[in-house]
Design an enzyme around this catalytic site. Structure first.
Site, PDB file in Angstrom:
ATOM      1  N   CYS A 188      52.911  35.410  51.508  1.00 22.70           N
ATOM      2  CA  CYS A 188      51.888  34.541  50.910  1.00 22.70           C
ATOM      3  C   CYS A 188      52.422  33.155  50.543  1.00 22.70           C
ATOM      4  O   CYS A 188      51.646  32.249  50.253  1.00 22.70           O
ATOM      5  CB  CYS A 188      51.268  35.203  49.681  1.00 22.70           C
ATOM      6  SG  CYS A 188      50.389  36.701  50.138  1.00 22.70           S
TER       7      CYS A 188
ATOM      8  N   HIS B 167      47.265  29.365  46.697  1.00 20.71           N
ATOM      9  CA  HIS B 167      47.113  30.547  47.553  1.00 20.71           C
ATOM     10  C   HIS B 167      45.913  31.356  47.067  1.00 20.71           C
ATOM     11  O   HIS B 167      45.683  31.475  45.857  1.00 20.71           O
ATOM     12  CB  HIS B 167      48.402  31.371  47.486  1.00 20.71           C
ATOM     13  CG  HIS B 167      48.279  32.707  48.132  1.00 20.71           C
ATOM     14  ND1 HIS B 167      47.854  32.852  49.436  1.00 20.71           N
ATOM     15  CD2 HIS B 167      48.519  33.960  47.665  1.00 20.71           C
ATOM     16  CE1 HIS B 167      47.838  34.140  49.737  1.00 20.71           C
ATOM     17  NE2 HIS B 167      48.235  34.831  48.686  1.00 20.71           N
TER      18      HIS B 167
ATOM     19  N   ASN C  18      41.970  37.323  51.190  1.00 21.76           N
ATOM     20  CA  ASN C  18      43.349  36.836  51.209  1.00 21.76           C
ATOM     21  C   ASN C  18      43.815  36.816  52.667  1.00 21.76           C
ATOM     22  O   ASN C  18      43.875  37.861  53.317  1.00 21.76           O
ATOM     23  CB  ASN C  18      44.218  37.777  50.363  1.00 21.76           C
ATOM     24  CG  ASN C  18      45.666  37.335  50.301  1.00 21.76           C
ATOM     25  OD1 ASN C  18      46.094  36.437  51.020  1.00 21.76           O
ATOM     26  ND2 ASN C  18      46.437  37.988  49.446  1.00 21.76           N
TER      27      ASN C  18
HETATM   28  O1  UT7 Z   1      49.000  37.552  47.927  1.00 25.80           O
HETATM   29  C1  UT7 Z   1      49.661  38.386  47.018  1.00 25.80           C
HETATM   30  C2  UT7 Z   1      49.037  39.722  47.214  1.00 25.80           C
HETATM   31  N1  UT7 Z   1      48.447  40.434  46.183  1.00 25.80           N
HETATM   32  C3  UT7 Z   1      47.958  40.039  44.995  1.00 25.80           C
HETATM   33  O2  UT7 Z   1      48.050  38.940  44.541  1.00 25.80           O
HETATM   34  C4  UT7 Z   1      47.287  41.135  44.219  1.00 25.80           C
HETATM   35  C5  UT7 Z   1      47.333  40.925  42.735  1.00 25.80           C
HETATM   36  N2  UT7 Z   1      46.589  41.984  42.067  1.00 25.80           N
HETATM   37  C6  UT7 Z   1      45.257  42.096  42.115  1.00 25.80           C
HETATM   38  O3  UT7 Z   1      44.605  41.276  42.732  1.00 25.80           O
HETATM   39  C7  UT7 Z   1      44.586  43.229  41.352  1.00 25.80           C
HETATM   40  O4  UT7 Z   1      45.579  43.947  40.665  1.00 25.80           O
HETATM   41  C8  UT7 Z   1      43.773  44.163  42.276  1.00 25.80           C
HETATM   42  C9  UT7 Z   1      42.519  43.456  42.753  1.00 25.80           C
HETATM   43  C10 UT7 Z   1      44.601  44.636  43.444  1.00 25.80           C
HETATM   44  C11 UT7 Z   1      43.318  45.412  41.494  1.00 25.80           C
HETATM   45  O5  UT7 Z   1      42.594  45.030  40.339  1.00 25.80           O
HETATM   46  P1  UT7 Z   1      42.929  45.689  38.933  1.00 25.80           P
HETATM   47  O6  UT7 Z   1      41.993  45.109  37.991  1.00 25.80           O
HETATM   48  O7  UT7 Z   1      44.399  45.506  38.674  1.00 25.80           O
HETATM   49  O8  UT7 Z   1      42.550  47.197  39.169  1.00 25.80           O
HETATM   50  P2  UT7 Z   1      43.453  48.514  39.108  1.00 25.80           P
HETATM   51  O9  UT7 Z   1      44.380  48.576  40.285  1.00 25.80           O
HETATM   52  O10 UT7 Z   1      44.056  48.651  37.748  1.00 25.80           O
HETATM   53  O11 UT7 Z   1      42.367  49.629  39.293  1.00 25.80           O
HETATM   54  C12 UT7 Z   1      41.298  49.838  38.340  1.00 25.80           C
HETATM   55  C13 UT7 Z   1      40.417  50.962  38.830  1.00 25.80           C
HETATM   56  C14 UT7 Z   1      41.202  52.210  39.232  1.00 25.80           C
HETATM   57  O12 UT7 Z   1      40.411  53.328  38.890  1.00 25.80           O
HETATM   58  P3  UT7 Z   1      40.696  54.147  37.527  1.00 25.80           P
HETATM   59  O13 UT7 Z   1      42.108  54.623  37.639  1.00 25.80           O
HETATM   60  O14 UT7 Z   1      40.495  53.171  36.418  1.00 25.80           O
HETATM   61  O15 UT7 Z   1      39.670  55.231  37.586  1.00 25.80           O
HETATM   62  C15 UT7 Z   1      41.268  52.110  40.731  1.00 25.80           C
HETATM   63  O16 UT7 Z   1      41.386  53.374  41.351  1.00 25.80           O
HETATM   64  O17 UT7 Z   1      39.717  50.538  40.020  1.00 25.80           O
HETATM   65  C16 UT7 Z   1      39.943  51.491  41.069  1.00 25.80           C
HETATM   66  N3  UT7 Z   1      39.927  50.772  42.344  1.00 25.80           N
HETATM   67  C17 UT7 Z   1      38.811  50.553  43.052  1.00 25.80           C
HETATM   68  N4  UT7 Z   1      37.535  50.926  42.861  1.00 25.80           N
HETATM   69  C18 UT7 Z   1      36.641  50.526  43.778  1.00 25.80           C
HETATM   70  C19 UT7 Z   1      40.983  50.191  42.980  1.00 25.80           C
HETATM   71  N5  UT7 Z   1      40.557  49.590  44.108  1.00 25.80           N
HETATM   72  C20 UT7 Z   1      39.217  49.804  44.174  1.00 25.80           C
HETATM   73  C21 UT7 Z   1      38.229  49.435  45.107  1.00 25.80           C
HETATM   74  N6  UT7 Z   1      36.947  49.823  44.868  1.00 25.80           N
HETATM   75  N7  UT7 Z   1      38.498  48.707  46.203  1.00 25.80           N
END
Ligand code: UT7
Length: 351
Positions: free
Chosen positions: A113, A278, A308
């Protein structure tokens, strides 16, 4: 004094526009979750057979036309990608051939990235050192090869079968990552020009300590053989990500790098006219904007429409900002990025 200037920009996307609702046909997710957590509304995926070099070629053609530069004038290619067509060779040489460039040097950059920012720094150094006169800098990615589904026709709405319950459960395992990414490319034509306008400087960093917070565990020579059927069966060829940790790093490192660079250049952060960061997550960029105290009119985001696209996000956003009249002669543009490695940093450009 001569500085690296942008003569032209161009972009290309995968052939298929896929909205969040379509992804919900493949896995347990929703438009609401994806928008709320990331800001992404849609992304593009390529048609089978279109590779990263092809998106690079399309973006490069558009950039050459925009710059009014012929392909024979290009004397160096720098290609940033983490999704090359082949394990080797890289995409730079493939683009040289497909675009019909002279047999000029071409280089691949592997900084994920932050690939575009590293590519811009290397390009600037090559131009300043007199190793290149008119350079083509490309950032392109085809992430759809990482996607854990096979029913592409069904996703694209042209027949095919929906995933079985077992496939849906498998795809859902990777939903935190797969919904974020799209396929696209961006390209810049660069040349030194006398005057105060152009690239002003860089502040780039690397720290490999926590690389496992965002990496692909297999398809690498840390293991023998470098890819196994078990890797594919268990999904070790798909990126693993500690989303929370990456999010935290991004919202601290990007503003830090911009502040440091501004300080070094004797520029106040409030003098920045446009922040083009980014595009990994709209929430990350909102936090970066807040940390820097920049008003909305000084920030350009387009992750909503592309997702992304890793090395392509910054050139695509810059292109759209230029075409929207947000980058005029004299505009002070700040770039920032953070990605797998971890690599991060910032750059300043006086347009
Ligand atoms: O270019 C560099 C690459 N990456 C990044 O910059 C990523 C940086 N991080 C992020 O953007 C965020 O952490 C994410 C968008 C990946 C995830 O968001 P979050 O608010 O950190 O969510 P989380 O991973 O803590 O998940 C919260 C809940 C979980 O369920 P429970 O355990 O609370 O029941 C996940 O299983 O959301 C669930 N979940 C989803 N639900 C529906 C995770 N992905 C999804 C999804 N659809 N696609």
């Amino acid at each position: 004094m001569a500085r690296t200037c942008i003569l032209g920009t161009g972009i290309a996307t995968g052939e298929h526009l896929v909205k969040n609702e379509q992804l919900a046909k493949m896995m347990d997710t929703s438009d609401e979750w994806i928008r709320e957590r990331s800001g992404v509304e849609q992304r593009y995926y390529v048609e089978t057979g279109t590779a990263t070099s092809d998106l690079g070629v399309r973006a490069a053609k558009a950039a050459l036309e925009d710059a009014g530069v012929t392909k024979d004038e290009i004397d160096y290619v720098v290609f940033a990608t983490m999704t090359p067509d082949y394990y080797f060779p890289g995409c730079g040489g493939l683009l040289q051939h497909k675009l019909g460039l002279r047999t000029i040097p071409s280089l691949d950059i592997r900084q994920q990235c932050t690939g575009f920012l590293y590519g811009l720094q290397v390009s600037d150094a090559l131009l300043q050192a007199g190793q290149a006169r008119t350079l083509l800098l490309v950032g392109a990615e085809v992430h759809s090869g990482f996607m854990p589904w096979t029913s592409w026709d069904y996703l694209f709405g042209r027949g095919g079968e929906p995933p079985s319950a077992a496939e849906r459960a498998w795809i859902t395992r990777f939903r935190d990552r797969t919904v974020l990414f799209g396929d696209a490319g961006g390209a810049l034509v660069l040349r030194l020009q006398e005057g105060d306008r152009g690239v002003l400087g860089f502040k780039l960093y690397s720290d490999g300590e926590s690389f496992r917070d965002l990496y692909v565990p297999s398809v690498g020579f840390a293991q023998r053989p470098y890819v196994t059927p078990e890797d594919l069966g268990s999904g070790r060829h798909i990126p693993e990500m500690n989303g929370r940790s990456v999010f935290k790093m991004a919202v601290t490192r990007m503003p830090e790098a911009i502040r440091e660079l501004c300080k070094e250049k004797g520029i106040s952060v409030s003098e920045i006219d446009l922040l083009v960061a980014h595009q990994a997550n709209l929430r990350i960029n909102e936090a970066v904007q807040k940390a820097l105290g920049l008003p909305d009119e000084k920030v350009f985001n387009n992750i909503q429409r592309y997702g992304n696209t890793t090395a392509a996000t910054i050139p695509i956003a810059l292109h759209e900002a230029r075409k929207a009249g947000r980058v005029k002669p004299g505009t002070l543009v700040a770039f920032a990025g953070l990605g797998s490695g971890f690599h991060w940093g910032a750059a300043l450009l006086r347009a």
